[in-house]
Design an enzyme around this catalytic site. Structure first.
Site, PDB file in Angstrom:
ATOM      1  N   GLY A   1       0.832  -1.203   0.000  1.00 40.44           N
ATOM      2  CA  GLY A   1       0.000   0.000   0.000  1.00 40.44           C
ATOM      3  C   GLY A   1       0.859   1.243   0.000  1.00 40.44           C
TER       4      GLY A   1
ATOM      5  N   CYS B   1       6.550  -0.310   6.842  1.00 36.80           N
ATOM      6  CA  CYS B   1       6.053   0.885   6.166  1.00 36.80           C
ATOM      7  C   CYS B   1       7.161   1.392   5.255  1.00 36.80           C
ATOM      8  CB  CYS B   1       5.687   1.951   7.197  1.00 36.80           C
ATOM      9  SG  CYS B   1       5.106   3.489   6.465  1.00 36.80           S
ATOM     10  N   LEU B   2       6.807   1.733   4.022  1.00 38.71           N
ATOM     11  CA  LEU B   2       7.824   2.176   3.066  1.00 38.71           C
ATOM     12  C   LEU B   2       8.504   3.472   3.511  1.00 38.71           C
ATOM     13  CD1 LEU B   2       6.024   1.374  -0.311  1.00 38.71           C
ATOM     14  CD2 LEU B   2       7.808   0.043   0.823  1.00 38.71           C
TER      15      LEU B   2
ATOM     16  N   HIS C   1      -3.749   0.672   7.877  1.00 40.07           N
ATOM     17  CA  HIS C   1      -2.439   1.340   7.818  1.00 40.07           C
ATOM     18  C   HIS C   1      -2.479   2.533   6.861  1.00 40.07           C
ATOM     19  CE1 HIS C   1       2.143   1.032   7.854  1.00 40.07           C
ATOM     20  NE2 HIS C   1       1.907   1.850   6.847  1.00 40.07           N
TER      21      HIS C   1
ATOM     22  N   HIS D   1      -2.441   6.794   7.428  1.00 37.49           N
ATOM     23  CA  HIS D   1      -1.529   7.747   6.764  1.00 37.49           C
ATOM     24  C   HIS D   1      -2.284   8.996   6.303  1.00 37.49           C
ATOM     25  CE1 HIS D   1       2.511   6.131   6.300  1.00 37.49           C
ATOM     26  NE2 HIS D   1       2.067   4.965   5.873  1.00 37.49           N
TER      27      HIS D   1
HETATM   28 ZN   LIG Z   1       3.026   3.168   5.741  1.00 36.56          ZN
END
Ligand SMILES: [Zn+2]
Length: 185
Positions: free
Chosen positions: A45, A107-108, A149, A153
């Site tokens: 995502g 998380c990226l 998630h 954000h």
């Molecule tokens: Zn994230």
């Protein structure tokens, strides 16, 4: 076009996304770029904040994660999650089931940081599509987790906010270092 992913330390990750009132060319291009960026980073995502745009827009693709299945209903009808990917969600709202379950999350925007996070077992999301339709998604499994998630954000909430204090304390020095390295970028 692949975009640079904003890392922890950049204040845009704390910005609440602005509602998208109209899907124009700029939004369509942004969605294409976000999908390309997410795939290149092997993410499940990506939220607009993570590419520097504080908007109510997120993309999700969970079908490639075979060992963490998902279940999904769209407008009350059971569907194969794989057939619905990628999900592009505009202006989503979410309702959480009371029951929670721990699960590993990354998380990226936090490279190489993972932790177990308690999340609702299932969720109901209402969102607009690129075509201007309203869609109601009921999700369980990995998809439920990914939706929680990403929608976090869009409201400036990060997965470290959901970690237990023990987990967060054990990451303390790494988080500080990351924040320092990336501040202002
Ligand atoms: Zn994230």
């Amino acid at each position: 076009m692949k975009l640079p992913i904003v890392k922890y330390g950049n204040p845009i990750l704390r910005a609440k996304g602005k509602r998208i009132e109209q899907v124009d060319e700029r939004i369509r291009v942004l969605v294409e770029d976000m999908l390309e960026t997410m795939r290149a980073a092997n993410g499940v995502g990506l939220a607009a904040q993570q590419v520097g745009a504080a908007l109510q827009l997120a993309v999700v693709v969970v079908s490639q994660v075979e060992d963490r299945p998902s279940a999904m209903k769209v407008n009350g009808v059971k569907v194969d999650p794989a057939s619905m990917m990628p999900l592009v969600l505009l202006n989503p709202t979410i309702q959480l089931d009371e029951e929670t379950i721990p699960g590993n999350e990354g998380c990226l925007s936090f490279p190489e940081i993972n932790a177990d996070i308690d999340r609702a077992v299932s969720v109901e999301v209402e969102a607009e599509t690129l075509e201007g339709k309203t869609v109601r998604i009921e999700a369980a499994g990995l998809l439920a987790r990914a939706l929680q998630h990403e929608i976090d954000h869009l409201n400036g909430i990060l997965f470290i906010d959901r970690m237990s204090s023990v987990a967060k304390a054990s990451l303390g020095s790494r988080l500080k270092r990351l924040q320092k390295e990336t501040a202002g970028r």
